[in-house]
Design a protein around this motif. Structure first.
Motif, PDB file in Angstrom:
ATOM      1  N   ILE A  55       5.104  -4.071 -14.681  1.00  0.00           N
ATOM      2  CA  ILE A  55       4.522  -2.896 -14.029  1.00  0.00           C
ATOM      3  C   ILE A  55       4.992  -2.865 -12.586  1.00  0.00           C
ATOM      4  N   ASN A  56       5.743  -1.832 -12.255  1.00  0.00           N
ATOM      5  CA  ASN A  56       6.288  -1.706 -10.893  1.00  0.00           C
ATOM      6  C   ASN A  56       7.005  -2.971 -10.450  1.00  0.00           C
ATOM      7  N   GLY A  57       7.740  -3.556 -11.357  1.00  0.00           N
ATOM      8  CA  GLY A  57       8.516  -4.750 -11.036  1.00  0.00           C
ATOM      9  C   GLY A  57       7.729  -6.049 -11.102  1.00  0.00           C
ATOM     10  N   ILE A  58       6.459  -6.004 -11.432  1.00  0.00           N
ATOM     11  CA  ILE A  58       5.606  -7.208 -11.507  1.00  0.00           C
ATOM     12  C   ILE A  58       5.422  -7.595 -12.956  1.00  0.00           C
ATOM     13  N   ASP A  59       5.577  -8.889 -13.233  1.00  0.00           N
ATOM     14  CA  ASP A  59       5.362  -9.380 -14.597  1.00  0.00           C
ATOM     15  C   ASP A  59       3.869  -9.369 -14.878  1.00  0.00           C
ATOM     16  N   ALA A  60       3.423  -8.483 -15.747  1.00  0.00           N
ATOM     17  CA  ALA A  60       2.002  -8.350 -16.093  1.00  0.00           C
ATOM     18  C   ALA A  60       1.673  -8.966 -17.438  1.00  0.00           C
ATOM     19  N   GLU A  62       0.248 -10.860 -20.367  1.00  0.00           N
ATOM     20  CA  GLU A  62      -0.987 -11.617 -20.609  1.00  0.00           C
ATOM     21  C   GLU A  62      -1.928 -11.597 -19.403  1.00  0.00           C
ATOM     22  N   LYS A  63      -1.724 -10.679 -18.467  1.00  0.00           N
ATOM     23  CA  LYS A  63      -2.582 -10.615 -17.289  1.00  0.00           C
ATOM     24  C   LYS A  63      -3.599  -9.502 -17.434  1.00  0.00           C
ATOM     25  N   THR A  64      -4.763  -9.750 -16.797  1.00  0.00           N
ATOM     26  CA  THR A  64      -5.785  -8.712 -16.741  1.00  0.00           C
ATOM     27  C   THR A  64      -5.439  -7.755 -15.614  1.00  0.00           C
ATOM     28  N   VAL A  65      -6.186  -6.662 -15.569  1.00  0.00           N
ATOM     29  CA  VAL A  65      -5.973  -5.683 -14.519  1.00  0.00           C
ATOM     30  C   VAL A  65      -6.197  -6.315 -13.152  1.00  0.00           C
ATOM     31  N   ASP A  66      -7.272  -7.119 -13.000  1.00  0.00           N
ATOM     32  CA  ASP A  66      -7.551  -7.747 -11.700  1.00  0.00           C
ATOM     33  C   ASP A  66      -6.453  -8.717 -11.308  1.00  0.00           C
ATOM     34  N   GLU A  67      -5.919  -9.431 -12.302  1.00  0.00           N
ATOM     35  CA  GLU A  67      -4.843 -10.379 -11.996  1.00  0.00           C
ATOM     36  C   GLU A  67      -3.573  -9.633 -11.527  1.00  0.00           C
ATOM     37  N   VAL A  68      -3.311  -8.514 -12.143  1.00  0.00           N
ATOM     38  CA  VAL A  68      -2.151  -7.728 -11.721  1.00  0.00           C
ATOM     39  C   VAL A  68      -2.377  -7.195 -10.310  1.00  0.00           C
ATOM     40  N   ARG A  69      -3.584  -6.725 -10.026  1.00  0.00           N
ATOM     41  CA  ARG A  69      -3.871  -6.223  -8.691  1.00  0.00           C
ATOM     42  C   ARG A  69      -3.675  -7.314  -7.639  1.00  0.00           C
ATOM     43  N   GLN A  70      -4.119  -8.540  -7.971  1.00  0.00           N
ATOM     44  CA  GLN A  70      -3.964  -9.646  -7.021  1.00  0.00           C
ATOM     45  C   GLN A  70      -2.482  -9.894  -6.705  1.00  0.00           C
ATOM     46  N   PHE A 102      -2.439  -1.481  -0.376  1.00  0.00           N
ATOM     47  CA  PHE A 102      -2.819  -1.376  -1.782  1.00  0.00           C
ATOM     48  C   PHE A 102      -3.963  -0.391  -1.933  1.00  0.00           C
ATOM     49  N   VAL A 103      -3.896   0.415  -2.977  1.00  0.00           N
ATOM     50  CA  VAL A 103      -4.958   1.387  -3.272  1.00  0.00           C
ATOM     51  C   VAL A 103      -5.559   1.028  -4.615  1.00  0.00           C
ATOM     52  N   SER A 135      -0.705   2.998  -6.860  1.00  0.00           N
ATOM     53  CA  SER A 135      -1.246   1.673  -6.526  1.00  0.00           C
ATOM     54  C   SER A 135      -1.124   1.363  -5.045  1.00  0.00           C
ATOM     55  N   PHE A 136      -0.117   2.020  -4.363  1.00  0.00           N
ATOM     56  CA  PHE A 136       0.112   1.740  -2.955  1.00  0.00           C
ATOM     57  C   PHE A 136       0.209   3.046  -2.180  1.00  0.00           C
ATOM     58  N   THR A 137      -0.026   2.947  -0.909  1.00  0.00           N
ATOM     59  CA  THR A 137       0.086   4.101  -0.032  1.00  0.00           C
ATOM     60  C   THR A 137       0.749   3.666   1.261  1.00  0.00           C
ATOM     61  N   VAL A 138       1.177   4.621   2.080  1.00  0.00           N
ATOM     62  CA  VAL A 138       1.772   4.321   3.377  1.00  0.00           C
ATOM     63  C   VAL A 138       0.968   5.034   4.450  1.00  0.00           C
ATOM     64  N   ASP A 139       1.053   4.487   5.655  1.00  0.00           N
ATOM     65  CA  ASP A 139       0.428   5.142   6.787  1.00  0.00           C
ATOM     66  C   ASP A 139       1.338   6.283   7.230  1.00  0.00           C
ATOM     67  N   PRO A 140       0.862   7.531   7.255  1.00  0.00           N
ATOM     68  CA  PRO A 140       1.726   8.681   7.541  1.00  0.00           C
ATOM     69  C   PRO A 140       2.480   8.567   8.860  1.00  0.00           C
ATOM     70  N   ASP A 141       1.802   8.157   9.916  1.00  0.00           N
ATOM     71  CA  ASP A 141       2.449   8.079  11.227  1.00  0.00           C
ATOM     72  C   ASP A 141       3.501   6.987  11.259  1.00  0.00           C
ATOM     73  N   LYS A 142       3.142   5.785  10.735  1.00  0.00           N
ATOM     74  CA  LYS A 142       4.102   4.674  10.724  1.00  0.00           C
ATOM     75  C   LYS A 142       5.317   5.024   9.860  1.00  0.00           C
ATOM     76  N   PHE A 143       5.042   5.663   8.741  1.00  0.00           N
ATOM     77  CA  PHE A 143       6.127   6.041   7.834  1.00  0.00           C
ATOM     78  C   PHE A 143       7.086   7.007   8.543  1.00  0.00           C
ATOM     79  N   GLU A 144       6.553   8.054   9.171  1.00  0.00           N
ATOM     80  CA  GLU A 144       7.385   9.050   9.842  1.00  0.00           C
ATOM     81  C   GLU A 144       8.186   8.417  10.968  1.00  0.00           C
ATOM     82  N   ASN A 145       7.567   7.593  11.747  1.00  0.00           N
ATOM     83  CA  ASN A 145       8.241   6.957  12.876  1.00  0.00           C
ATOM     84  C   ASN A 145       9.373   6.053  12.417  1.00  0.00           C
ATOM     85  N   THR A 146       9.145   5.308  11.334  1.00  0.00           N
ATOM     86  CA  THR A 146      10.149   4.358  10.841  1.00  0.00           C
ATOM     87  C   THR A 146      11.295   5.071  10.128  1.00  0.00           C
ATOM     88  N   VAL A 147      10.953   5.970   9.229  1.00  0.00           N
ATOM     89  CA  VAL A 147      11.972   6.629   8.413  1.00  0.00           C
ATOM     90  C   VAL A 147      12.840   7.561   9.250  1.00  0.00           C
TER      91      VAL A 147
END
Length: 525
Positions: A55-60, A62-70, A102-103, A135-147
């Motif tokens: 999932i999104n490049g993470i080996d999930a 035999e993992k539970t949802v909480d384990e994947v989130r961690q 993380f969201v 699952s993830f989000t970015v800070d709008p201001d930081k994103f705009e400034n960096t990109v």
């Protein structure tokens, strides 16, 4: 004894039935155990992801949802993504640079609920590469400034795409297609959205130049464009034409390419002005109408004859059409131009070796056929005292006809032989004259025509036809006639007069303009 045998048989049958029941019970118990074990395992996959799940490049696996989130949460600290773009070196964006966080939402639960846990055996081997968007989000201001600082999005570094096009003409090889240049002008707004979509899925390699993204401005015309290739084909076909003339250099692609324009629909236009300019050169090389002509006279001196309408004249419209047709066909051809007027020869003198020599000074006419003198006579030309002098020049006989009536104001004169060569000026019989030649023309000449004895006019009529050269000239120095003898109106052969009497009265003659130009005479046959 028979009773004793019957008892063992009955006991054997009972034993077999008992064993069958035991075996069946074992089987049923085994099935129950197996079903139970399968169900237990299936229940495991109600809370855990199947093996080989990514999932999104993470080996999930035999993992539970909480384990994947961690695992996902831990990735943020070290996450960075490589930005690949056109014409720039790779650039790195770290998760911390854009405020990646993380969201917690139900995206993972939704993926898990989509699993069919009872089909866990079938899902044991196949790899499942799953994606979630939230699952993830970015800070709008930081994103705009960096990109915004990425070189890939720096407008000052943008290079516009350049369309594929047809090359300039290259001598010896013609035309080719210059491939398009893609450039690196990108849609900044779309590129930012794409980068964000990849960051929140933890994609550690973001390729802006991926074709399906359609982020970069594209050339409007590519090398494989059908109309571009059609134009190329036509251009190279047209410049392959080779048109040669005896008096000019070969017309080929070295010149033709200057006349060509490729159109957007694949056709090629040929410049009218270009063809006209070339035909002008053809005309200059081949036209002899109006050009000075030299004549070795029968009197000895060589004269230069200027003026007149005799000679070759290129038909420019027909020649232009012929050249265009040959170019469009890409043909090789040797041409003689199209003419609106023709002469006898392309030699040094275009009148050839058959012509009427009209010596206006000596008032003597000599007919040359195939280089030999076949007829000669004195004549009377236009009246000098009235400014009706017969003009010198080289002319083609316009036509010849019998029994014409020459009409003008106040008169109507029939003639037996009428042979015009310069508008309304021509040869004809003049039975009203009693003498020809000498100085008659100065005070009692015609209105411009060449008056001949009737017998001579008849013979001339039989020798000449339309187009026959008539060369009229003056000698700067008086020269005697080749065979002086008197010519009278009654003569039927070739005679000339050394001292002809001038005719004091010319009853009625043809009507020409005072300058010896074309008459407004009506000719009736």
């Amino acid at each position: 004894m028979s009773e004793n045998k019957e008892q063992p048989r009955k006991r054997g049958k009972k034993e077999k039935k008992r064993r069958s029941k035991v075996a069946l019970g074992v089987i049923v118990a085994g099935v129950v155990v197996m079903v139970g074990a399968y169900t237990v395992k299936a229940n495991t996959y109600r809370t855990r992801f199947f093996p080989h799940t990514v999932i999104n490049g993470i080996d999930a696996s035999e993992k539970t949802v909480d384990e994947v989130r961690q695992v996902m949460s831990k990735q943020i600290d070290d996450f960075e993504s490589t930005i690949k773009s056109r014409g720039n070196n790779d650039e790195i964006i770290k998760g911390s640079d854009v405020g990646l966080a993380f969201v917690k939402d139900n995206s993972l639960e939704d993926l898990l609920n989509e699993q069919n846990s009872m089909a866990w055996i079938a899902e044991m081997n196949g790899k499942k590469d799953l994606k979630i968007q939230s699952s993830f989000t970015v800070d709008p201001d930081k994103f705009e400034n960096t990109v915004s600082k990425l070189k890939a999005l720096d407008e000052s570094k943008f290079e516009k795409p350049v369309d594929a096009k047809i090359s300039d003409f290259v001598q010896g090889s013609g035309y080719s297609i210059i491939p398009e240049t893609e450039g690196n002008t990108i849609d900044i707004a779309k590129a930012k959205e794409y980068i964000k979509s990849q960051l929140i899925t933890l994609n550690n390699e973001i390729n802006l130049d991926y074709e399906d993204n359609d982020l970069y401005e594209k050339p409007a015309k590519m090398s494989d464009d059908p109309t571009l290739n059609a134009a190329l084909k036509n251009l190279n076909k047209y410049i392959s034409a080779r048109i040669s003339y005896d008096k000019l250099n070969v017309l080929n692609g070295d010149t033709i390419h200057n006349w060509l324009t490729a159109n957007s629909d694949g056709s090629v236009s040929i410049s009218d002005d270009g063809i006209a300019s070339f035909v002008k050169k053809v005309s200059s090389a081949y036209n002899t109408v109006g050009k000075p002509k030299t004549l070795k006279t029968s009197y000895g001196p060589t004269v230069t004859i200027t003026g007149g309408s005799y000679g070759w004249k290129v038909d420019t419209e027909k020649e232009k059409a012929a050249i265009r047709s040959l170019i469009e066909a890409g043909e090789t051809a040797k041409r003689e131009p199209e003419y609106s007027r023709k002469a006898a020869s392309h030699g040094e003198n275009d009148y050839g070796n058959s012509y009427v020599e009209v010596n206006l000074t000596a008032q003597h006419m000599i007919l040359i056929k195939n280089g030999s003198k076949v007829l000669e006579s004195d004549f009377v030309s236009g009246n000098v005292s009235k400014n009706w002098t017969t003009p010198p020049g080289a002319f083609p006989l316009t036509y010849r006809t019998r029994n014409a009536t020459l009409k003008g104001e106040g008169y109507s004169t029939p003639v037996n032989y009428w042979m015009p060569f310069n508008g309304g000026i021509g040869f004809h019989d003049a039975p009203w004259r009693s003498a020809f030649g000498g100085q008659i023309y100065k005070t009692s000449g015609s209105h411009g025509c060449v008056n001949l004895p009737p017998a001579v006019a008849k013979q001339l009529y039989e020798y000449v036809d339309a187009g026959f050269p008539v060369l009229c000239y003056n000698l700067t120095e008086a020269a005697p006639a080749p065979a002086p003898a008197e010519t009278s109106a009654a003569s039927t052969g070739e005679t000339t007069a050394s001292n002809p009497t001038e005719e004091t009265v010319e009853p009625i003659s043809e009507n020409v303009s005072p300058q010896g130009g074309k008459t407004a005479v009506e000719i009736e046959q």
